[in-house]
Scaffold this active site. Structure first.
Site, PDB file in Angstrom:
ATOM      1  CG  ASP A   1      -2.012  -1.088   1.134  1.00 17.46           C
ATOM      2  OD1 ASP A   1      -1.918  -1.945   0.239  1.00 17.46           O
ATOM      3  OD2 ASP A   1      -2.911  -1.104   1.993  1.00 17.46           O
TER       4      ASP A   1
ATOM      5  CE  LYS B   1      -4.016  -4.276   1.046  1.00 17.63           C
ATOM      6  NZ  LYS B   1      -4.677  -3.197   1.751  1.00 17.63           N
TER       7      LYS B   1
ATOM      8  CB  CYS C   1      -2.146  -2.997   5.160  1.00 14.71           C
ATOM      9  SG  CYS C   1      -3.856  -2.465   4.897  1.00 14.71           S
TER      10      CYS C   1
HETATM   11  C1  VGL Z   1      -4.901   0.660   5.723  1.00 16.00           C
HETATM   12  C2  VGL Z   1      -6.381   1.698   7.131  1.00 16.00           C
HETATM   13  C3  VGL Z   1      -7.397   1.509   6.233  1.00 16.00           C
HETATM   14  C4  VGL Z   1      -3.485   0.229   5.455  1.00 16.00           C
HETATM   15  C5  VGL Z   1      -5.913   0.447   4.810  1.00 16.00           C
HETATM   16  O1  VGL Z   1      -3.081   0.153   4.278  1.00 16.00           O
HETATM   17  O2  VGL Z   1      -2.746  -0.027   6.438  1.00 16.00           O
HETATM   18  N1  VGL Z   1      -5.148   1.265   6.877  1.00 16.00           N
HETATM   19  N2  VGL Z   1      -7.159   0.877   5.074  1.00 16.00           N
END
Ligand code: VGL
Ligand code: ZN
Length: 195
Positions: free
Chosen positions: A14, A99, A147
């Site tokens: 991410d 995802k 994540c």
């Molecule tokens: C994430 C909060 C909400 C992440 C993803 O990538 O850690 N954190 N969605």
């Protein structure tokens, strides 16, 4: 430093504008600082013929993951928007793993959870790793306490040797100490924490 080989996968979690750019809607403090570190790791991985994959939080406009729809997060990483794109400086040399696309919570790179039913469905990550005969997973990216930790814990549960790169991750820290607790959880799961 971890060693790479063709049976090792570097999973870049991410590194997207909404997390890594100070103007992003769910900016993780210091997120932009990891980009050059991650790029260096990608270079080392590719030089050793390791596999490099990139997860992408990939939400629809309406999802119970978002505060406005009953969840806890500001709107972020909506499919095909600026916030969902990889940070422009990230060296992308492998497949994206989406995802959360169906409205699920997409914390782990390996599986998605329906926040209403708790049902889990796999992402394409495990298939990509199985196809390449991967035995070891190295994780870097954002965010440590969401994540990254979920991806690492799942990797261990699936039987991969797992390492996490402590200098190439950053935490959201909704509560102070969440980052350190996430690192402790990864260690407890049997992951090795490397610099
Ligand atoms: C994430 C909060 C909400 C992440 C993803 O990538 O850690 N954190 N969605
Ligand atoms: Zn999300």
């Amino acid at each position: 430093m971890v060693d790479y080989d063709p049976k090792t996968a570097l999973v870049v979690v991410d590194v997207q504008n909404d997390f890594a750019d100070p103007a992003g809607s769910l900016y993780v403090r210091g997120g932009e600082e990891i980009v050059p570190i991650v790029n260096g790791e990608i270079e080392r991985a590719l030089a050793a013929d390791a596999v490099v994959v990139y997860t992408q939080d990939w939400h629809p406009e309406v999802t119970p993951h978002f505060r406005k729809d009953g969840g806890i997060w500001p709107v972020h990483c909506v499919q095909e928007t600026w916030g969902a794109r990889f940070h422009p400086d990230l060296n992308v040399e492998g497949p994206p793993i989406h995802k959360g696309s169906g409205g699920e919570d997409g914390y782990s790179g390996f599986s998605m959870r329906d926040p209403r039913t708790g049902d889990r469905t796999p992402t394409s990550l495990q298939e990509v790793l199985t196809t390449r005969g991967i035995g070891k997973v190295v994780v870097a990216g954002l965010a440590t306490d969401y994540c990254v930790v979920e991806t690492v814990v799942d990797a261990r549960a699936l039987g991969y040797d797992t390492a996490v790169l402590s200098e190439a991750i950053r935490a959201v820290e909704l509560q102070p100490g969440d980052g350190d607790r996430a690192i402790a959880r990864m260690r407890e799961a049997g992951a090795i924490v490397e610099r």
